[in-house]
Design an enzyme around this catalytic site. Structure first.
Site, PDB file in Angstrom:
ATOM      1  N   LEU A  32      11.023  56.310  49.653  1.00  0.00           N
ATOM      2  CA  LEU A  32      11.244  56.861  48.312  1.00  0.00           C
ATOM      3  C   LEU A  32      12.707  57.153  48.049  1.00  0.00           C
ATOM      4  CD1 LEU A  32       8.178  59.255  48.303  1.00  0.00           C
ATOM      5  CD2 LEU A  32       8.458  57.228  46.863  1.00  0.00           C
TER       6      LEU A  32
ATOM      7  N   ASP B 209      23.305  72.099  44.454  1.00  0.00           N
ATOM      8  CA  ASP B 209      23.457  70.639  44.455  1.00  0.00           C
ATOM      9  C   ASP B 209      22.601  70.002  43.353  1.00  0.00           C
ATOM     10  OD1 ASP B 209      24.621  68.289  45.332  1.00  0.00           O
ATOM     11  OD2 ASP B 209      23.241  67.995  47.015  1.00  0.00           O
TER      12      ASP B 209
HETATM   13  P1  ADP Z   1      18.963  64.792  50.865  1.00  0.00           P
HETATM   14  O1  ADP Z   1      19.100  66.221  51.248  1.00  0.00           O
HETATM   15  O2  ADP Z   1      19.147  63.898  52.039  1.00  0.00           O
HETATM   16  O3  ADP Z   1      19.741  64.383  49.663  1.00  0.00           O
HETATM   17  P2  ADP Z   1      16.599  64.766  49.176  1.00  0.00           P
HETATM   18  O4  ADP Z   1      15.619  65.871  49.302  1.00  0.00           O
HETATM   19  O5  ADP Z   1      17.495  64.805  47.986  1.00  0.00           O
HETATM   20  O6  ADP Z   1      17.407  64.628  50.532  1.00  0.00           O
HETATM   21  O7  ADP Z   1      15.827  63.385  49.204  1.00  0.00           O
HETATM   22  C1  ADP Z   1      16.535  62.155  49.124  1.00  0.00           C
HETATM   23  C2  ADP Z   1      15.909  61.306  48.027  1.00  0.00           C
HETATM   24  O8  ADP Z   1      14.527  61.049  48.356  1.00  0.00           O
HETATM   25  C3  ADP Z   1      15.872  61.952  46.650  1.00  0.00           C
HETATM   26  O9  ADP Z   1      17.077  61.767  45.956  1.00  0.00           O
HETATM   27  C4  ADP Z   1      14.700  61.194  46.006  1.00  0.00           C
HETATM   28  O10 ADP Z   1      15.101  59.919  45.588  1.00  0.00           O
HETATM   29  C5  ADP Z   1      13.738  61.025  47.187  1.00  0.00           C
HETATM   30  N1  ADP Z   1      12.763  62.137  47.239  1.00  0.00           N
HETATM   31  C6  ADP Z   1      12.974  63.371  47.763  1.00  0.00           C
HETATM   32  N2  ADP Z   1      11.897  64.161  47.624  1.00  0.00           N
HETATM   33  C7  ADP Z   1      10.967  63.428  46.993  1.00  0.00           C
HETATM   34  C8  ADP Z   1       9.626  63.698  46.521  1.00  0.00           C
HETATM   35  N3  ADP Z   1       9.052  64.883  46.724  1.00  0.00           N
HETATM   36  N4  ADP Z   1       8.967  62.703  45.883  1.00  0.00           N
HETATM   37  C9  ADP Z   1       9.559  61.499  45.673  1.00  0.00           C
HETATM   38  N5  ADP Z   1      10.799  61.187  46.088  1.00  0.00           N
HETATM   39  C10 ADP Z   1      11.512  62.129  46.744  1.00  0.00           C
HETATM   40 MG    MG Z   2      19.538  64.909  47.642  1.00  0.00          MG
END
Ligand code: ADP
Ligand code: MG
Length: 372
Positions: free
Chosen positions: A36, A155
């Site tokens: 994702l 963020d």
């Molecule tokens: P990081 O701290 O590495 O940036 P994130 O929590 O932002 O991690 O997750 C990275 C990416 O994964 C997000 O930008 C989104 O595209 C995808 N993602 C994160 N959480 C979800 C979710 N609950 N459902 C769908 N996609 C998700």
């Molecule tokens: Mg992120």
């Protein structure tokens, strides 16, 4: 593994209530194959819970990053998610698993992806002003909830605001609480990491930061959603920081063609250099723009410098990250802050930069100072 009650560090919430399971993740979930998304230290994959056949997003977080144990940071992320579970616009946490090397957060799946994708599109699916009003209300409702609970996200950007469905346009879910902090502990924060285009001027200046820093990011986010352009982006990070610090922003009619003046007024109430004069989340929710009815088909999207600037990877990572080597728009802005209880602010532990000399840390400095 036992539930964890950890000591507080750097404004991080460290007491969690969710059981951390040592069972193999794959005993209870099938990976659905589809990745994702990914960030610096995490990869997120779609999965199906075997018992219910329900779909979730599994966020695999490495516990060691750049040679440091970052388990506490992950517990902080879990604790913030727990504290916001009553709010529908913050992604729901379902379960947590731990292996030797990773912690896996099983999250509600936001199947519509990042609002980023619809900010930079030119295929006719870009948001209308009416869409942006609805999404902005939801973002503000979620953020107001966090702020009332003394949590700053730190963020907020289009990659961390997801949609339950893209078409038809669903609801938003705020994700990625990896940098979030509690504002009511007396502790020092050694590193603040943000994303250049969205970071507030006070963070760049090592001045006190507060919930107002999130409001700046929401101002930038709204600008991007409406215009498809990133208001402060420059040719390089130094230029972006300078534009931010000088609030060098284009409100021209060209850029805002087809967009209501109330929308511009809303953005102007947030992109205010002095954090004390910036609108709060609750004040923003009462802004007349959010209760106005713009033309339902007004498509404010422009593309001049949008997609290119937004797509640009910011910085390479300082070491190879086997689990998540994706080009990332993240950047590490490091300062040393002291949290001030009562004021809900972080105070600087070092001098601000002087722009006439060396305005911002250079890449090697950043690497040296970088922590988790
Ligand atoms: P990081 O701290 O590495 O940036 P994130 O929590 O932002 O991690 O997750 C990275 C990416 O994964 C997000 O930008 C989104 O595209 C995808 N993602 C994160 N959480 C979800 C979710 N609950 N459902 C769908 N996609 C998700
Ligand atoms: Mg992120």
């Amino acid at each position: 593994m036992p539930d964890s009650a950890m000591m507080s560090k750097n404004g991080m919430l460290t007491t969690i209530h969710t059981r951390i399971s040592a069972d193999p993740f794959t005993a209870n979930y099938d990976l659905a194959g589809k990745e994702l998304g990914r960030g610096k230290f995490a990869v997120v994959k779609k999965c199906i819970e075997k018992a219910t056949r329900k779909q979730y997003a599994a966020k695999f977080l490495r516990k060691r990053r750049r040679g440091k144990d970052c388990r506490m940071d992950i517990l902080n992320e879990i604790a913030v998610l727990e504290s916001a579970k009553a709010n529908p616009y913050v992604v729901a946490l379902h379960e947590v698993y731990e292996t030797n090397t990773e912690i896996i957060l099983v999250l509600e799946c936001a199947a519509g992806g990042e609002i980023f994708d619809q900010c930079v599109t030119d295929d006719g699916t870009a948001f209308t002003e009416k869409d942006v009003i609805r999404l902005a209300k939801q973002i503000l409702t979620g953020v107001a909830f966090l702020h009332r609970n003394n949590v700053v996200h730190l963020d907020l950007k289009p990659q961390n605001i997801l949609l339950t469905s893209a078409r038809p346009l669903g609801e938003i879910r705020i994700v990625d609480f990896g940098l979030s902090r509690r504002m009511d502990n007396i502790t020092e924060v050694r590193e603040i990491v943000g994303t250049p285009e969205y970071v507030a001027p006070e963070i760049l200046n090592y001045e006190p930061i507060s919930t107002a820093s999130d409001m700046w990011s929401i101002g930038v986010l709204t600008y991007v959603m409406l215009t498809g352009q990133s208001p402060f982006v420059g040719e390089n990070n130094q230029e972006t920081f300078l534009n931010t610090s000088q609030v060098n922003i284009d409100y021209s009619q060209d850029t805002f063609e087809g967009i209501s003046s109330l929308a511009v007024d809303f953005i102007k109430s947030l992109l205010v250099k002095n954090p004390r004069k910036r609108a709060t989340a609750d004040e923003s929710l009462n802004h007349p723009w959010l209760n106005s009815l713009p033309h339902p088909h007004s498509h404010p999207h422009l593309h001049a410098r949008s997609a290119s600037s937004l797509d640009e990877p910011e910085m390479s990572q300082s070491e190879s990250e086997p689990e998540s080597p994706a080009p990332s728009p993240e950047l590490d802005l490091i300062g040393s802050y002291l949290m001030c209880p009562g004021q809900g602010e972080l105070k600087t532990g070092r001098a601000a930069f002087s722009f006439s000399e060396s305005p911002f840390p250079t890449r090697p400095e950043i690497q040296q100072e970088l922590m988790c």
